[in-house]
Design a protein around this motif. Structure first.
Motif, short mmCIF file in Angstrom:
data_model
loop_
_atom_site.label_atom_id
_atom_site.label_comp_id
_atom_site.label_asym_id
_atom_site.label_seq_id
_atom_site.Cartn_x
_atom_site.Cartn_y
_atom_site.Cartn_z
N ASP A 70 7.76 5.46 -7.85
CA ASP A 70 6.47 6.14 -7.98
C ASP A 70 5.44 5.53 -7.05
N GLY A 71 4.73 6.37 -6.31
CA GLY A 71 3.65 5.93 -5.44
C GLY A 71 4.05 5.66 -4.00
N VAL A 72 5.32 5.81 -3.68
CA VAL A 72 5.77 5.55 -2.31
C VAL A 72 5.28 6.67 -1.38
N LYS A 73 4.67 6.26 -0.27
CA LYS A 73 4.16 7.21 0.71
C LYS A 73 5.00 7.22 1.98
N LYS A 74 5.65 6.07 2.27
CA LYS A 74 6.42 5.95 3.51
C LYS A 74 7.55 4.95 3.30
N TRP A 85 12.60 6.08 -2.15
CA TRP A 85 11.72 7.24 -2.31
C TRP A 85 11.51 7.62 -3.77
N ASN A 108 0.82 -1.23 0.00
CA ASN A 108 0.00 0.00 0.00
C ASN A 108 0.84 1.27 0.00
N GLY A 109 1.89 1.30 -0.80
CA GLY A 109 2.74 2.49 -0.89
C GLY A 109 3.74 2.66 0.23
N GLU A 110 3.81 1.68 1.11
CA GLU A 110 4.77 1.74 2.22
C GLU A 110 5.85 0.68 2.01
#
Length: 53
Positions: A38-42, A35, A12-14
Motif C-alpha cells: 500500500d502506498g507504493v508509487k514507483k 507493487w 517516499n513511496g518509492e
C-alpha cells in the motif's frame, strides 16, 4: 522467495530493489509483490538474473 538476497530501500513511496536471482520469473514475482504494498508509487527494479553475468 524465502532464499532470495535482495537489498530493498523504501523512501517516499518509492521502492528500489537491488540483487541477484536465479531466473526472470523470480524478478517478476518480486516486483509484483513490491507493487502490492500500500502506498507504493514507483518500483525501481535493479534485480539481475544469474544469466546476466
Amino acid at each position: 522467495m524465502k532464499d532470495l538476497v535482495l537489498n530493498i530501500d523504501v523512501k517516499n513511496g518509492e521502492i528500489t530493489i537491488i540483487g541477484m536471482v536465479d531466473n526472470p520469473t523470480l524478478v517478476d514475482q518480486v516486483v509484483m509483490q513490491a507493487w502490492l504494498v500500500d502506498g507504493v508509487k514507483k518500483v525501481d527494479n535493479q534485480i539481475r538474473t544469474k544469466g546476466d553475468l
